[in-house]
Design a protein around this motif. Structure first.
Motif, PDB file in Angstrom:
ATOM      1  N   GLY B 137       0.828  -1.207   0.000  1.00 15.56           N
ATOM      2  CA  GLY B 137       0.000   0.000   0.000  1.00 15.56           C
ATOM      3  C   GLY B 137       0.860   1.254   0.000  1.00 15.56           C
ATOM      4  N   PHE B 138       1.901   1.258   0.832  1.00 12.63           N
ATOM      5  CA  PHE B 138       2.787   2.424   0.910  1.00 12.63           C
ATOM      6  C   PHE B 138       3.536   2.646  -0.399  1.00 12.63           C
ATOM      7  CE2 PHE B 138       7.089   4.077   1.709  1.00 12.63           C
ATOM      8  CZ  PHE B 138       6.751   5.366   2.109  1.00 12.63           C
ATOM      9  N   ARG B 140       2.984   1.403  -3.405  1.00 17.47           N
ATOM     10  CA  ARG B 140       2.111   1.611  -4.569  1.00 17.47           C
ATOM     11  C   ARG B 140       1.659   3.068  -4.642  1.00 17.47           C
ATOM     12  NH1 ARG B 140       0.207   3.046  -8.179  1.00 17.47           N
ATOM     13  NH2 ARG B 140      -1.356   2.251  -9.597  1.00 17.47           N
ATOM     14  N   GLU B 141       1.257   3.631  -3.497  1.00 18.99           N
ATOM     15  CA  GLU B 141       0.811   5.031  -3.498  1.00 18.99           C
ATOM     16  C   GLU B 141       1.992   5.971  -3.723  1.00 18.99           C
ATOM     17  OE1 GLU B 141      -2.359   5.557  -3.769  1.00 18.99           O
ATOM     18  OE2 GLU B 141      -2.641   3.417  -3.431  1.00 18.99           O
TER      19      GLU B 141
END
Lengths: 344, 182
Positions: B137-138, B140-141
């Motif tokens: 999540g980290f 990818r964003e």
């Protein structure tokens, strides 16, 4: 001087417009991964969970391959030997606390190997797809979704969709004949889409496969379930695995010249050569929260060397749609927004 | 005097790698923006190409930094305001940061997702961090935010270059085109 400023302005505005156009999909199909996942997630998506097949649990075990396919593929998983996997058994729908018995589709997903032998597969109970393109699939989910005003499905809209999509017939025939079993262990899970096996000389053979209950698992005594219990099937599977490993046969069907491997709506005839490639032996279960199967995306286009994707448009579309769902739940998990589904 | 010995144009390797990376970065950005939304059949191959060329971009930016540190840079025009010189310097530092951060965040997000990074089908690169949803999540964003930051920086960079070349008519744009401003 003014003209020179004009040139700079045109270049900059042109570049920004080009980036905006590509980012917003101008000229592309209006069915994007984002829209698809928006629709799957529903009006109140469950943060931190998969947007489709939200409810499930993790499994682990081994694929004991017998090597029968080793002349067709160089992929490790099909060479004779024991290949460990992590996996997930799930039900369709976007609700992580949905009742097990109410779901229309059950799934078995597996992840093998690492590096260039990483292989992910997500198999479902239906043997075929209802439609052959992502645009039609999108239209079908829209037709099947409850009307936002009445909260009910609209039978006329559903009928109209099926009438205008005769390719849905094979799936509807399967649905009419299918009765869900009383256990995840006694279902048959299908690859649905076709893939290629690639041998050491680069020759391709199109295949589909089904993971079907082995004779020992289908003949083992049934465990009574309470159909009112929303977690009936999860609890049944956990109880079953305490007694014995759950075993499936990995049955691979070879396409012939007459079969179109790029069309997932048409079943292949019964008389196609089918090879038993070994046994999937599930030896452990765990809740998905915090377990390895929750960390990964079972994208069926993560394929090992020795296998390749067909041009099937549905198969190709699964990858981008799964990636968008994965991105959303990963962001929610990173930001600590994930919901707690305590009885999972 | 030392200032007299400063080159008036960027070195040939610096110019080649600048224009090659300009083409590569725009291609990667357009590929990235379209492949994350498309459900079309080419999406899968485009993703594989994006990853392979992302590795190329990482190798090129390392080489480029070495060129930058080992070759003398042309000076900015003497009549440029000190504040503009500082902005020019800062924007170049940020461009380098973004050029490194793009492929590194892309690499790490693939690691966190447990997905292999193949280099043009020739070999598979090793994972350096374990599979982890939150880490995915980290990264990818981060990959997405840096991409937008890089687009903004590159647009600013082009606007500034054109300003130097067309309005101020100084040596700055010429120095990357390889022409001596007389």
């Amino acid at each position: 001087m003014l003209a020179r400023y004009g040139v700079i302005g045109v270049v900059i505005v042109g570049l920004v417009a080009l980036v905006w156009a590509v980012a917003s999909g101008v000229g592309q199909s209006e069915v994007t991964a984002e829209r698809f996942v928006d629709m799957q997630g529903g009006q109140n998506p469950h943060a931190g969970f998969r947007r489709a097949h939200a409810k499930g649990f993790c499994i682990e075990g081994n694929f004991n391959a017998n090597g029968a396919l080793s002349s067709y593929t160089t992929a490790d998983a099909f060479q004779s030997g024991s290949h460990p996997f992590t996996g997930r058994i799930s039900i369709s729908g976007n609700n992580p606390t949905a009742p097990d018995m109410a779901a229309g589709v059950r799934s078995l997903a597996l992840s093998f190997g690492e590096g260039n032998q990483t292989w992910r597969t997500a198999m479902n109970t239906p043997p075929v797809m209802p439609v052959g393109t992502p645009e039609d699939f999108f239209a079908m989910i829209q037709a099947l979704s409850p009307d936002p005003e009445t909260g009910e499905r609209n039978p006329e809209r559903i009928q109209a969709f099926f009438a205008s999509h005769p390719e849905t017939q094979a799936l509807r025939n399967w649905q009419a004949s299918y009765s869900p079993s009383q256990s995840f262990a006694t279902e048959t899970y299908n690859s649905i889409n076709a893939f290629y096996l690639i041998d050491e000389n680069g020759n391709q053979q199109a295949i589909r496969w089904a993971v079907a209950p082995s004779s020992e698992t289908s003949s083992s005594p049934a465990i009574a379930i309470n159909a009112e219990n929303p977690d009936a099937l999860q609890e049944e599977f956990a109880a079953r695995i305490q007694q014995n490993a759950v075993v499936f046969d990995f049955m691979v069907t070879l396409a012939s010249e007459q079969d179109d491997e790029n069309n997932p709506t048409i079943p292949w005839p019964e008389d196609r050569e089918t090879i038993n490639a070994g046994q999937i032996v599930i030896t452990g279960v765990s809740p998905q929260a915090g377990a390895l199967c929750n960390e990964i995306n079972f994208d069926p286009l993560v394929l090992p060397e020795g296998m390749a994707a067909t041009a099937d448009p549905i198969l190709r579309a699964r990858s981008a749609a799964y990636a968008e769902s994965y991105r959303r739940r990963a962001r929610e998990t990173f930001l600590g927004q994930g919901e707690d589904a305590s009885h999972e | 005097m030392q200032a007299m010995s400063k080159p008036t144009v960027h070195s040939t390797p610096a110019r080649i790698i600048h224009w090659a990376m300009a083409l590569l970065i725009w291609s990667l950005i357009f590929a990235g923006l379209s492949m994350v939304q498309s459900l079309q059949t080419w999406q899968v191959e485009l993703l594989a190409i994006h990853k392979s060329f992302g590795v190329v971009a990482l190798l090129l930016v390392i080489w480029r930094l070495i060129i930058r540190l080992t070759h003398e840079q042309p000076e900015l025009p003497k009549d440029l305001a000190p504040s503009q010189k500082r902005i020019a310097h800062l924007s170049h530092v940020l461009l380098y940061v973004a050029m490194f951060a793009m492929p590194i965040s892309g690499y790490l997000m693939q690691n966190a997702a447990g997905r292999p990074i193949e280099f043009f089908g020739l070999f598979t690169l090793p994972a350096i961090i374990p599979v982890n949803l939150s880490a995915y999540g980290f990264f990818r964003e981060t990959h997405s935010w840096i991409a937008w930051g890089l687009v903004a920086l590159v647009v600013l960079h082009i606007a500034a270059a054109l300003h130097h070349g067309l309005i101020r008519k100084d040596s700055v744009l010429q120095s990357m085109l390889g022409k001596t401003k007389d």
